[in-house]
Write a protein that holds these residues in place. Structure first.
Motif, PDB file in Angstrom:
ATOM      1  N   THR A   1       3.724   1.822 -28.183  1.00  0.00           N
ATOM      2  CA  THR A   1       4.112   3.211 -27.987  1.00  0.00           C
ATOM      3  C   THR A   1       5.342   3.503 -28.839  1.00  0.00           C
ATOM      4  N   PHE A   2       5.801   4.736 -28.813  1.00  0.00           N
ATOM      5  CA  PHE A   2       7.051   5.068 -29.489  1.00  0.00           C
ATOM      6  C   PHE A   2       8.182   4.199 -28.918  1.00  0.00           C
ATOM      7  N   ALA A   3       8.198   4.031 -27.599  1.00  0.00           N
ATOM      8  CA  ALA A   3       9.254   3.244 -26.959  1.00  0.00           C
ATOM      9  C   ALA A   3       9.188   1.769 -27.376  1.00  0.00           C
ATOM     10  N   SER A   4       7.997   1.206 -27.496  1.00  0.00           N
ATOM     11  CA  SER A   4       7.906  -0.194 -27.910  1.00  0.00           C
ATOM     12  C   SER A   4       8.311  -0.357 -29.375  1.00  0.00           C
ATOM     13  N   ASP A   5       7.994   0.625 -30.210  1.00  0.00           N
ATOM     14  CA  ASP A   5       8.483   0.594 -31.592  1.00  0.00           C
ATOM     15  C   ASP A   5      10.008   0.645 -31.605  1.00  0.00           C
ATOM     16  N   ASP A   6      10.581   1.508 -30.783  1.00  0.00           N
ATOM     17  CA  ASP A   6      12.057   1.612 -30.711  1.00  0.00           C
ATOM     18  C   ASP A   6      12.671   0.306 -30.243  1.00  0.00           C
TER      19      ASP A   6
ATOM     20  N   LEU B   1       0.724  -1.454 -43.236  1.00  0.00           N
ATOM     21  CA  LEU B   1       0.359  -0.236 -42.522  1.00  0.00           C
ATOM     22  C   LEU B   1      -0.950  -0.334 -41.755  1.00  0.00           C
ATOM     23  N   ASP B   2      -1.638  -1.461 -41.814  1.00  0.00           N
ATOM     24  CA  ASP B   2      -2.872  -1.580 -41.057  1.00  0.00           C
ATOM     25  C   ASP B   2      -2.615  -1.554 -39.553  1.00  0.00           C
ATOM     26  N   ASN B   3      -1.372  -1.713 -39.135  1.00  0.00           N
ATOM     27  CA  ASN B   3      -1.014  -1.623 -37.717  1.00  0.00           C
ATOM     28  C   ASN B   3      -0.654  -0.202 -37.298  1.00  0.00           C
ATOM     29  N   LEU B   4      -0.612   0.717 -38.224  1.00  0.00           N
ATOM     30  CA  LEU B   4      -0.227   2.102 -37.963  1.00  0.00           C
ATOM     31  C   LEU B   4      -1.378   2.860 -37.306  1.00  0.00           C
ATOM     32  N   PHE B   5      -1.072   3.623 -36.252  1.00  0.00           N
ATOM     33  CA  PHE B   5      -2.112   4.415 -35.582  1.00  0.00           C
ATOM     34  C   PHE B   5      -1.464   5.598 -34.868  1.00  0.00           C
ATOM     35  N   TYR B   6      -2.296   6.536 -34.451  1.00  0.00           N
ATOM     36  CA  TYR B   6      -1.811   7.687 -33.695  1.00  0.00           C
ATOM     37  C   TYR B   6      -1.523   7.274 -32.258  1.00  0.00           C
ATOM     38  N   PHE B   7      -0.472   7.855 -31.685  1.00  0.00           N
ATOM     39  CA  PHE B   7      -0.112   7.577 -30.299  1.00  0.00           C
ATOM     40  C   PHE B   7      -1.320   7.835 -29.393  1.00  0.00           C
ATOM     41  N   GLY B   8      -1.604   6.886 -28.504  1.00  0.00           N
ATOM     42  CA  GLY B   8      -2.721   7.030 -27.574  1.00  0.00           C
ATOM     43  C   GLY B   8      -4.058   6.594 -28.126  1.00  0.00           C
ATOM     44  N   GLU B   9      -4.103   6.168 -29.385  1.00  0.00           N
ATOM     45  CA  GLU B   9      -5.360   5.798 -30.037  1.00  0.00           C
ATOM     46  C   GLU B   9      -5.826   4.395 -29.638  1.00  0.00           C
ATOM     47  N   ARG B  10      -4.922   3.535 -29.207  1.00  0.00           N
ATOM     48  CA  ARG B  10      -5.274   2.151 -28.860  1.00  0.00           C
ATOM     49  C   ARG B  10      -5.048   1.888 -27.381  1.00  0.00           C
ATOM     50  N   ASP B  11      -5.824   0.948 -26.843  1.00  0.00           N
ATOM     51  CA  ASP B  11      -5.694   0.564 -25.443  1.00  0.00           C
ATOM     52  C   ASP B  11      -4.833  -0.678 -25.261  1.00  0.00           C
ATOM     53  N   SER B  12      -4.717  -1.484 -26.318  1.00  0.00           N
ATOM     54  CA  SER B  12      -3.939  -2.716 -26.216  1.00  0.00           C
ATOM     55  C   SER B  12      -3.357  -3.069 -27.575  1.00  0.00           C
ATOM     56  N   ALA B  13      -2.388  -3.973 -27.548  1.00  0.00           N
ATOM     57  CA  ALA B  13      -1.765  -4.439 -28.786  1.00  0.00           C
ATOM     58  C   ALA B  13      -2.726  -5.367 -29.508  1.00  0.00           C
ATOM     59  N   GLU B  14      -2.975  -5.102 -30.781  1.00  0.00           N
ATOM     60  CA  GLU B  14      -3.865  -5.955 -31.570  1.00  0.00           C
ATOM     61  C   GLU B  14      -3.079  -7.002 -32.342  1.00  0.00           C
ATOM     62  N   VAL B  15      -1.979  -6.583 -32.938  1.00  0.00           N
ATOM     63  CA  VAL B  15      -1.125  -7.485 -33.709  1.00  0.00           C
ATOM     64  C   VAL B  15       0.317  -7.180 -33.330  1.00  0.00           C
ATOM     65  N   TRP B  16       1.102  -8.220 -33.104  1.00  0.00           N
ATOM     66  CA  TRP B  16       2.510  -8.028 -32.805  1.00  0.00           C
ATOM     67  C   TRP B  16       3.261  -9.303 -33.156  1.00  0.00           C
ATOM     68  N   THR B  17       4.559  -9.164 -33.372  1.00  0.00           N
ATOM     69  CA  THR B  17       5.404 -10.296 -33.747  1.00  0.00           C
ATOM     70  C   THR B  17       6.216 -10.716 -32.527  1.00  0.00           C
ATOM     71  N   PRO B  18       6.003 -11.917 -32.014  1.00  0.00           N
ATOM     72  CA  PRO B  18       6.621 -12.338 -30.752  1.00  0.00           C
ATOM     73  C   PRO B  18       8.125 -12.111 -30.629  1.00  0.00           C
ATOM     74  N   THR B  19       8.913 -12.459 -31.594  1.00  0.00           N
ATOM     75  CA  THR B  19      10.365 -12.332 -31.439  1.00  0.00           C
ATOM     76  C   THR B  19      10.866 -10.888 -31.522  1.00  0.00           C
TER      77      THR B  19
ATOM     78  N   SER C   1       8.664  -8.164 -30.326  1.00  0.00           N
ATOM     79  CA  SER C   1       7.808  -7.356 -29.468  1.00  0.00           C
ATOM     80  C   SER C   1       8.483  -6.919 -28.180  1.00  0.00           C
ATOM     81  N   ALA C   2       8.173  -5.703 -27.752  1.00  0.00           N
ATOM     82  CA  ALA C   2       8.634  -5.207 -26.462  1.00  0.00           C
ATOM     83  C   ALA C   2       7.969  -6.029 -25.352  1.00  0.00           C
TER      84      ALA C   2
ATOM     85  N   ALA D   1       4.252  -8.109 -25.198  1.00  0.00           N
ATOM     86  CA  ALA D   1       4.205  -9.569 -25.172  1.00  0.00           C
ATOM     87  C   ALA D   1       3.596 -10.103 -23.883  1.00  0.00           C
ATOM     88  N   VAL D   2       3.897  -9.472 -22.765  1.00  0.00           N
ATOM     89  CA  VAL D   2       3.426  -9.971 -21.472  1.00  0.00           C
ATOM     90  C   VAL D   2       2.056  -9.418 -21.104  1.00  0.00           C
ATOM     91  N   ASN D   3       1.852  -8.120 -21.309  1.00  0.00           N
ATOM     92  CA  ASN D   3       0.624  -7.471 -20.839  1.00  0.00           C
ATOM     93  C   ASN D   3      -0.340  -7.051 -21.937  1.00  0.00           C
TER      94      ASN D   3
END
Length: 148
Positions: free
Chosen positions: A139-144, A107-125, A127-128, A132-134
C-alpha cells in the motif's frame, strides 16, 4: 512491459522497461548513465569513515537525495501507484558526489493501489511488517515504511 508502459509515468525519473529478455527471464531498462544503486553509498570499510563520508557527498548531498527520492514516491502515490518493493537495490543515484540525480528501477513491481491481493515481490530488510508477516498487498503506507 505493456502494463507499465500504459501507466502515468510522464515526467518521473524512472527507468522504463524497454524489451523482454528470454534467458534468463527478465527485461532490459533504459540505460542509467553515470548512476549506481543507492546501496553503493553504504560504508564499505575500505577507507576512513571521514573520507568515505566526504567522498560520497556528506550530509548535504544525502539530504538532497532523500528529498528527491521522497518526491518521486509522493508523485507516484498522487497518481494512484504503489511501488511495492522499495529498497536500496531499486533506487539509482548519481555516481559523482557532485550530483544529486535519482531514478527508480525495477518497475515490474509497480501497480495501481488496490490492484493486488498480496505481496508478490518484496525485500526482507525493507519490507513493512504486514507484508513480511502476512504477505498483505503493498500500500502507500507500506511503501512509506520501506522508504523510511
Amino acid at each position: 512491459i505493456a502494463r507499465v508502459r500504459r501507466m502515468p509515468l510522464a515526467g518521473l525519473p524512472v527507468a522504463r522497461p524497454m524489451s523482454l529478455v528470454s534467458e534468463p527471464n527478465g527485461y532490459t531498462l533504459q540505460f542509467q548513465r553515470d548512476m549506481e544503486v543507492v546501496r553503493s553509498m553504504k560504508y564499505a570499510h575500505k577507507n576512513s569513515v571521514t573520507d568515505w563520508w566526504l567522498d560520497t557527498g556528506g550530509l548535504v548531498r544525502r539530504l538532497w537525495l532523500g528529498a528527491k527520492i521522497a518526491s518521486i514516491f509522493e508523485r507516484l502515490q498522487s497518481r494512484g501507484l504503489v511501488y511495492g518493493d522499495v529498497s536500496s537495490n531499486n533506487i539509482m543515484v548519481s555516481k559523482s558526489a557532485d550530483f544529486t540525480e535519482v531514478s527508480l528501477i525495477d518497475l515490474d513491481n509497480l501497480f495501481y493501489f488496490g490492484e493486488r491481493d498480496s505481496a508478490e515481490v518484496w525485500t526482507p530488510t525493507y519490507s513493512a511488517p504486514e507484508i513480511a508477516v502476512n504477505s498483505s498487498a503493498p500500500t502507500f503506507a507500506s511503501d512509506d515504511f520501506s522508504l523510511a
